[in-house]
Design a protein around this motif. Sequence first.
Motif, mmCIF file in Angstrom:
data_model
loop_
_atom_site.group_PDB
_atom_site.id
_atom_site.type_symbol
_atom_site.label_atom_id
_atom_site.label_comp_id
_atom_site.label_asym_id
_atom_site.label_seq_id
_atom_site.Cartn_x
_atom_site.Cartn_y
_atom_site.Cartn_z
ATOM 1 N N VAL A 187 -32.545 -8.123 4.138
ATOM 2 C CA VAL A 187 -31.975 -8.174 5.493
ATOM 3 C C VAL A 187 -32.617 -7.080 6.332
ATOM 4 C CG1 VAL A 187 -29.901 -8.010 6.910
ATOM 5 C CG2 VAL A 187 -29.779 -9.096 4.649
ATOM 6 N N GLY A 188 -32.595 -5.871 5.777
ATOM 7 C CA GLY A 188 -33.211 -4.758 6.491
ATOM 8 C C GLY A 188 -32.216 -3.651 6.769
ATOM 9 N N TYR A 189 -32.566 -2.820 7.728
ATOM 10 C CA TYR A 189 -31.726 -1.677 8.064
ATOM 11 C C TYR A 189 -30.817 -2.029 9.227
ATOM 12 C CZ TYR A 189 -34.855 0.956 5.105
ATOM 13 O OH TYR A 189 -35.560 1.402 4.023
ATOM 14 N N PHE A 190 -29.595 -1.535 9.162
ATOM 15 C CA PHE A 190 -28.730 -1.679 10.340
ATOM 16 C C PHE A 190 -27.918 -0.414 10.516
ATOM 17 C CE2 PHE A 190 -26.910 -3.762 6.701
ATOM 18 C CZ PHE A 190 -25.599 -3.302 6.655
ATOM 19 N N PHE A 191 -27.465 -0.232 11.757
ATOM 20 C CA PHE A 191 -26.772 0.999 12.116
ATOM 21 C C PHE A 191 -25.353 0.973 11.555
ATOM 22 C CE2 PHE A 191 -24.403 3.616 15.272
ATOM 23 C CZ PHE A 191 -25.023 4.818 14.977
ATOM 24 N N ASN A 192 -24.965 2.083 10.938
ATOM 25 C CA ASN A 192 -23.622 2.173 10.368
ATOM 26 C C ASN A 192 -22.707 2.887 11.366
ATOM 27 O OD1 ASN A 192 -21.362 2.437 8.870
ATOM 28 N ND2 ASN A 192 -22.281 3.598 7.203
ATOM 29 N N ASP A 193 -21.846 2.091 12.010
ATOM 30 C CA ASP A 193 -20.977 2.709 13.029
ATOM 31 C C ASP A 193 -19.592 3.046 12.490
ATOM 32 O OD1 ASP A 193 -20.035 0.181 12.749
ATOM 33 O OD2 ASP A 193 -20.044 -0.331 14.877
ATOM 34 N N LYS A 194 -19.424 2.962 11.160
ATOM 35 C CA LYS A 194 -18.119 3.301 10.553
ATOM 36 C C LYS A 194 -18.074 4.800 10.244
ATOM 37 C CE LYS A 194 -16.585 -0.972 10.184
ATOM 38 N NZ LYS A 194 -17.651 -1.657 10.851
ATOM 39 N N ILE A 195 -16.868 5.343 10.175
ATOM 40 C CA ILE A 195 -16.772 6.754 9.827
ATOM 41 C C ILE A 195 -17.065 6.925 8.330
ATOM 42 C CG2 ILE A 195 -15.243 7.414 11.722
ATOM 43 C CD1 ILE A 195 -12.883 7.256 9.907
ATOM 44 N N PRO A 196 -17.659 8.064 7.933
ATOM 45 C CA PRO A 196 -18.039 8.246 6.526
ATOM 46 C C PRO A 196 -16.829 8.167 5.593
ATOM 47 C CG PRO A 196 -18.893 10.025 7.900
ATOM 48 C CD PRO A 196 -17.989 9.231 8.753
ATOM 49 N N VAL A 197 -17.107 7.715 4.363
ATOM 50 C CA VAL A 197 -16.023 7.474 3.398
ATOM 51 C C VAL A 197 -15.144 8.715 3.184
ATOM 52 C CG1 VAL A 197 -15.538 6.888 0.988
ATOM 53 C CG2 VAL A 197 -17.300 5.662 2.218
ATOM 54 N N GLU A 198 -15.782 9.911 3.112
ATOM 55 C CA GLU A 198 -14.965 11.121 2.875
ATOM 56 C C GLU A 198 -13.964 11.311 3.999
ATOM 57 O OE1 GLU A 198 -18.764 12.405 3.476
ATOM 58 O OE2 GLU A 198 -18.614 10.596 2.276
ATOM 59 N N ARG A 199 -14.416 11.011 5.243
ATOM 60 C CA ARG A 199 -13.481 11.182 6.369
ATOM 61 C C ARG A 199 -12.422 10.092 6.386
ATOM 62 N NH1 ARG A 199 -16.197 11.540 11.621
ATOM 63 N NH2 ARG A 199 -14.181 10.964 12.460
ATOM 64 N N GLN A 200 -12.791 8.889 5.901
ATOM 65 C CA GLN A 200 -11.787 7.815 5.799
ATOM 66 C C GLN A 200 -10.676 8.260 4.861
ATOM 67 O OE1 GLN A 200 -13.820 4.339 4.377
ATOM 68 N NE2 GLN A 200 -14.757 3.889 6.342
ATOM 69 N N VAL A 201 -11.077 8.799 3.704
ATOM 70 C CA VAL A 201 -10.093 9.231 2.710
ATOM 71 C C VAL A 201 -9.238 10.355 3.286
ATOM 72 C CG1 VAL A 201 -9.806 10.283 0.431
ATOM 73 C CG2 VAL A 201 -11.526 8.506 0.776
ATOM 74 N N GLU A 202 -9.921 11.321 3.918
ATOM 75 C CA GLU A 202 -9.238 12.468 4.541
ATOM 76 C C GLU A 202 -8.193 11.977 5.551
ATOM 77 O OE1 GLU A 202 -9.069 16.657 5.634
ATOM 78 O OE2 GLU A 202 -9.932 15.617 3.930
#
Length: 213
Positions: free
Chosen positions: A56-71
């Motif tokens: 598919v290729g590269y795409f922009f990740n606009d989600k917050i990082p997993v550590e911050r999700q957990v936090e």
Amino acid sequence: MIKLTKRQDEILQIVKQNGPITGKEIADKLSLSRAALRPDLAILTMSGSLDARPRVGYFFNDKIPVERQVEKFLHQTVNDYKALPIVVGKSTSVYDAIVQLFLEDVGTLYAVDSDGQLAGVISRKDLLRASLGNQNLNELPVSVIMTRMPNIITIHPEETLLEAAKKMIHNHIDSLPVVKEMDEQKNTYLLVGRITKTTITRAYIEIMDEKSD
Ligand code: ADP
């Protein structure tokens, strides 16, 4: 957040505007070789700024990082997520309680006194168990079959969703009544909401879907 080089920043902009895009296409846009770009793409992918999918290729990740999700999840309080409790009077018949369960599309009903004080919990299994006998369900009040105080596991609005999740798992129950103390000595609680296993799942999904700014 890591500090990006000028080239890494350019790559991010290209992917934001054109993603999904292959490494080769990014390289062409920057008039560079695919090999020259590899370290930058590795850094951007590892830092979570970009996501890569094979073929598919590269795409922009606009989600917050997993550590911050957990936090974030760890800090959510019951108060922010509690739903309205569906209540019945203690003298409501088992038959009417079953009808109420379907009408309100919930798994648990709460029995309250006239002053809103929590008196009991009536779950699906409680109602099924009561229905197995030959009793007349119109004559049988929920007060006979419900789980009563002081055996009810409760949660306070200022406690965290994690605490609510632990209480449900440890006690093998699907929901918790959210309460405020009326009189601690007498073990009397005002019912102000409910938290279910679905609430916990919904909270986590909402946080996972949040976009970073
Ligand atoms: P279901 O009956 O749909 O499996 P639960 O697992 O929540 O639903 O209920 C199992 C039993 O635990 C029932 O007898 C119910 O009355 C009781 N129960 C449910 N919630 C609580 C609670 N918060 N505190 C104490 N007992 C509960």
